[in-house]
Design a protein around this motif. Structure first.
Motif, PDB file in Angstrom:
ATOM      1  N   ASN A   1      -2.563  49.160-106.115  1.00 26.07           N
ATOM      2  CA  ASN A   1      -3.962  49.121-105.701  1.00 26.07           C
ATOM      3  C   ASN A   1      -4.681  47.931-106.326  1.00 26.07           C
ATOM      4  OD1 ASN A   1      -6.393  50.066-104.558  1.00 26.07           O
ATOM      5  ND2 ASN A   1      -6.924  51.104-106.462  1.00 26.07           N
TER       6      ASN A   1
ATOM      7  N   GLN B   1     -13.184  52.728-101.815  1.00 25.62           N
ATOM      8  CA  GLN B   1     -14.621  52.771-101.521  1.00 25.62           C
ATOM      9  C   GLN B   1     -15.277  54.081-101.942  1.00 25.62           C
ATOM     10  OE1 GLN B   1     -15.789  51.224 -97.469  1.00 25.62           O
ATOM     11  NE2 GLN B   1     -13.570  51.159 -97.295  1.00 25.62           N
TER      12      GLN B   1
ATOM     13  N   ASN C   1     -19.640  65.582 -97.103  1.00 18.40           N
ATOM     14  CA  ASN C   1     -19.029  65.909 -95.813  1.00 18.40           C
ATOM     15  C   ASN C   1     -17.512  65.955 -95.871  1.00 18.40           C
ATOM     16  OD1 ASN C   1     -18.566  63.232 -96.198  1.00 18.40           O
ATOM     17  ND2 ASN C   1     -19.631  62.505 -94.377  1.00 18.40           N
TER      18      ASN C   1
ATOM     19  N   ASP D   1      -9.228  52.765 -93.310  1.00 16.15           N
ATOM     20  CA  ASP D   1     -10.238  51.849 -92.773  1.00 16.15           C
ATOM     21  C   ASP D   1      -9.677  50.522 -92.282  1.00 16.15           C
ATOM     22  OD1 ASP D   1     -12.144  53.711 -93.324  1.00 16.15           O
ATOM     23  OD2 ASP D   1     -13.405  52.399 -94.544  1.00 16.15           O
TER      24      ASP D   1
ATOM     25  N   ILE E   1     -13.829  59.374 -95.137  1.00 15.46           N
ATOM     26  CA  ILE E   1     -12.791  59.766 -96.093  1.00 15.46           C
ATOM     27  C   ILE E   1     -11.817  60.727 -95.411  1.00 15.46           C
ATOM     28  CG2 ILE E   1     -12.367  60.987 -98.262  1.00 15.46           C
ATOM     29  CD1 ILE E   1     -15.246  59.985 -99.072  1.00 15.46           C
TER      30      ILE E   1
HETATM   31  C1  LIG Z   1     -21.515  53.041 -99.586  1.00 13.36           C
HETATM   32  C2  LIG Z   1     -20.497  53.878 -98.858  1.00 13.36           C
HETATM   33  C3  LIG Z   1     -20.710  55.237 -98.683  1.00 13.36           C
HETATM   34  C4  LIG Z   1     -19.765  56.026 -97.998  1.00 13.36           C
HETATM   35  N1  LIG Z   1     -20.005  57.372 -97.891  1.00 13.36           N
HETATM   36  C5  LIG Z   1     -19.071  58.164 -97.302  1.00 13.36           C
HETATM   37  C6  LIG Z   1     -19.278  59.589 -97.227  1.00 13.36           C
HETATM   38  O1  LIG Z   1     -20.280  60.118 -97.720  1.00 13.36           O
HETATM   39  N2  LIG Z   1     -18.317  60.323 -96.603  1.00 13.36           N
HETATM   40  C7  LIG Z   1     -17.204  59.764 -96.042  1.00 13.36           C
HETATM   41  O2  LIG Z   1     -16.372  60.509 -95.515  1.00 13.36           O
HETATM   42  N3  LIG Z   1     -16.998  58.427 -96.108  1.00 13.36           N
HETATM   43  C8  LIG Z   1     -17.892  57.614 -96.712  1.00 13.36           C
HETATM   44  N4  LIG Z   1     -17.699  56.266 -96.772  1.00 13.36           N
HETATM   45  C9  LIG Z   1     -16.509  55.699 -96.111  1.00 13.36           C
HETATM   46  C10 LIG Z   1     -15.231  55.937 -96.915  1.00 13.36           C
HETATM   47  O3  LIG Z   1     -15.462  55.593 -98.275  1.00 13.36           O
HETATM   48  C11 LIG Z   1     -14.096  55.101 -96.338  1.00 13.36           C
HETATM   49  O4  LIG Z   1     -13.949  55.410 -94.971  1.00 13.36           O
HETATM   50  C12 LIG Z   1     -12.795  55.400 -97.057  1.00 13.36           C
HETATM   51  O5  LIG Z   1     -12.912  55.151 -98.440  1.00 13.36           O
HETATM   52  C13 LIG Z   1     -11.662  54.527 -96.500  1.00 13.36           C
HETATM   53  O6  LIG Z   1     -10.506  54.825 -97.205  1.00 13.36           O
HETATM   54  P1  LIG Z   1      -9.262  53.825 -97.282  1.00 13.36           P
HETATM   55  O7  LIG Z   1      -8.292  54.479 -98.190  1.00 13.36           O
HETATM   56  O8  LIG Z   1      -8.844  53.443 -95.943  1.00 13.36           O
HETATM   57  O9  LIG Z   1      -9.809  52.476 -97.938  1.00 13.36           O
HETATM   58  P2  LIG Z   1     -10.634  52.128 -99.237  1.00 13.36           P
HETATM   59  O10 LIG Z   1     -11.413  53.283 -99.708  1.00 13.36           O
HETATM   60  O11 LIG Z   1     -11.339  50.861 -98.899  1.00 13.36           O
HETATM   61  O12 LIG Z   1      -9.504  51.812-100.322  1.00 13.36           O
HETATM   62  C14 LIG Z   1      -8.641  50.723-100.197  1.00 13.36           C
HETATM   63  C15 LIG Z   1      -8.107  50.322-101.559  1.00 13.36           C
HETATM   64  O13 LIG Z   1      -7.113  49.323-101.369  1.00 13.36           O
HETATM   65  C16 LIG Z   1      -7.325  48.237-102.267  1.00 13.36           C
HETATM   66  N5  LIG Z   1      -6.751  47.006-101.706  1.00 13.36           N
HETATM   67  C17 LIG Z   1      -7.338  46.052-100.939  1.00 13.36           C
HETATM   68  N6  LIG Z   1      -6.461  45.082-100.638  1.00 13.36           N
HETATM   69  C18 LIG Z   1      -5.292  45.419-101.225  1.00 13.36           C
HETATM   70  C19 LIG Z   1      -3.998  44.815-101.288  1.00 13.36           C
HETATM   71  N7  LIG Z   1      -3.728  43.641-100.712  1.00 13.36           N
HETATM   72  N8  LIG Z   1      -3.032  45.437-102.004  1.00 13.36           N
HETATM   73  C20 LIG Z   1      -3.290  46.605-102.634  1.00 13.36           C
HETATM   74  N9  LIG Z   1      -4.486  47.227-102.609  1.00 13.36           N
HETATM   75  C21 LIG Z   1      -5.469  46.646-101.907  1.00 13.36           C
HETATM   76  C22 LIG Z   1      -8.839  48.200-102.411  1.00 13.36           C
HETATM   77  O14 LIG Z   1      -9.201  47.522-103.602  1.00 13.36           O
HETATM   78  C23 LIG Z   1      -9.169  49.697-102.456  1.00 13.36           C
HETATM   79  O15 LIG Z   1      -9.035  50.204-103.767  1.00 13.36           O
HETATM   80  C24 LIG Z   1     -18.598  55.450 -97.466  1.00 13.36           C
HETATM   81  C25 LIG Z   1     -18.374  54.073 -97.638  1.00 13.36           C
HETATM   82  C26 LIG Z   1     -19.302  53.289 -98.336  1.00 13.36           C
HETATM   83  C27 LIG Z   1     -19.035  51.808 -98.541  1.00 13.36           C
END
Ligand SMILES: Cc1cc2nc3c(=O)[nH]c(=O)nc-3n(C[C@H](O)[C@H](O)[C@H](O)COP(=O)(O)OP(=O)(O)OC[C@H]3O[C@@H](n4cnc5c(N)ncnc54)[C@H](O)[C@@H]3O)c2cc1C
Length: 316
Positions: free
Chosen positions: A33, A40, A49, A276, A285
């Motif tokens: 990571n 996020q 939620n 995402d 999430i």
């Molecule tokens: C301000 C805010 C509020 C939100 N509120 C909500 C909410 O209330 N409820 C809800 O359901 N969703 C909410 N969301 C959306 C939710 O957080 C995201 O949809 C979710 O976190 C996406 O998950 P993910 O695992 O795909 O990516 P992310 O959470 O973006 O995690 C990806 C991880 O991969 C890492 N990464 C990036 N590039 C690389 C690489 N090359 N190699 C290794 N690691 C890497 C990043 O640093 C990060 O740690 C919110 C988002 C934001 C910004």
């Protein structure tokens, strides 16, 4: 060189869910990571939620998921930097800037996204000096102050409401005459007496020397511009997928989002993606967790097939 069955790139909810399922399926799993554990989620002050969990902070939810994955035996390395990635071929190889090299039979890509910037004059210079992309991290700095929130989606409205805990007034600047958010989020923002709305308006510049002092706002209806005093501006206008390191590897669309099928399989055999960073409409999430689960189940089948075939070939 360390060998794993599956490597997950990204430790947000998609990657952590994948880690839980893969480790539980007795596959030697490593999550690499680039950021803080939880992705996020840790930027979110309160998550209300996520099914089955009453209101919880993003940090807490991230910690529970991380603990769960570790308890099943998943290895996790945070704050790493990926230097090289070889995804074609039976053995996938990931090298890091610190010199470590890891191999695996399959890879799950879950790098998520990052906040989109406005790209207007002053933004880069005043980032962290009044301009923020994270209400949880910076809201407290603006106690009793008048601030601006930019955006018209769920994040913008929800975070604007949360910022009223600190700020004396929150002005939402949004380019359209309507919001692209759930009704309950719109209603909550509209009924908050501390929030006012500047619709069909955009910020064209940030002013200030040491710290943010004001913003230039353009009224898109009239074309008129005016200066608006603000010590804090929070920008919530969407995200950019963290996929630039994947150029010339898996197939992506014009927005840099990874294209997957129903099993979360990418265009490369043994490479899956979730969360995402994939091409899809809804980013939550719960959706990231669901896709991380599917990707893990598909990667489990794939990995055991490869391992069994290799074992069979050895016997022969
Ligand atoms: C301000 C805010 C509020 C939100 N509120 C909500 C909410 O209330 N409820 C809800 O359901 N969703 C909410 N969301 C959306 C939710 O957080 C995201 O949809 C979710 O976190 C996406 O998950 P993910 O695992 O795909 O990516 P992310 O959470 O973006 O995690 C990806 C991880 O991969 C890492 N990464 C990036 N590039 C690389 C690489 N090359 N190699 C290794 N690691 C890497 C990043 O640093 C990060 O740690 C919110 C988002 C934001 C910004």
């Amino acid at each position: 060189m360390e060998k794993y069955d599956v490597i997950v790139l990204g430790g947000g909810p998609a990657g952590l869910s994948a880690g839980i399922y893969l480790s539980r399926a007795r596959l030697k799993t490593l999550i690499l990571n680039e950021g803080t554990a939880g992705g996020q989620m840790v930027l979110t002050h309160e998550i209300a939620n996520y099914p089955g969990v009453e209101k919880i902070s993003g940090y807490q939810l991230a910690n529970i998921m991380r603990k769960q994955a570790k308890e099943f035996g998943c290895d996790i390395r945070n704050n790493i930097s990926v230097k090289g990635i070889e995804l074609t071929g039976e053995e996938k190889k990931i090298s890091l800037s610190d010199g470590s090299v890891y191999t695996s039979y399959s890879v799950i890509l879950t790098p998520g996204g990052r906040p989109r910037t406005l790209n207007v004059p002053g933004e880069t210079e005043l980032k962290g000096r009044g301009i923020s992309y994270c209400a949880t991290c910076d809201g407290d700095f603006f106690s009793g102050r008048e601030i601006v929130v930019v955006g018209g989606g769920n994040s913008a409205l929800e975070e604007a409401v949360s910022l009223t805990r600190y700020a004396s007034k929150v002005s939402i600047v949004h380019q359209f005459d309507h919001f692209q958010a759930f009704n309950h989020a719109i209603e909550e923002a509209r009924s908050n007496p501390k929030i006012d709305f500047r619709m069909e308006s955009v910020i064209t510049a940030f002013n200030g020397s040491e710290k943010l002092e004001s913003v230039e706002i353009k009224d898109l209806k009239t074309g008129g511009k005016y200066r608006f005093a603000a010590e804090g501006v929070f920008i919530f206008i969407g995200y950019v997928p963290n996929t630039s390191f994947l150029v010339n590897t898996v197939k992506m669309n014009d927005y840099g989002e990874i294209i997957v099928n129903n099993d979360m399989a990418t265009s490369i055999n043994g490479v899956f993606a979730a969360g995402d960073s994939i091409a899809k409409k809804y980013r939550q999430i719960s959706t990231a967790v669901g896709e991380g689960t599917i990707a893990a189940l598909a990667a489990t089948d794939f990995t055991y097939q490869v391992k069994n075939r290799m074992k069979h070939e050895l016997i022969l």
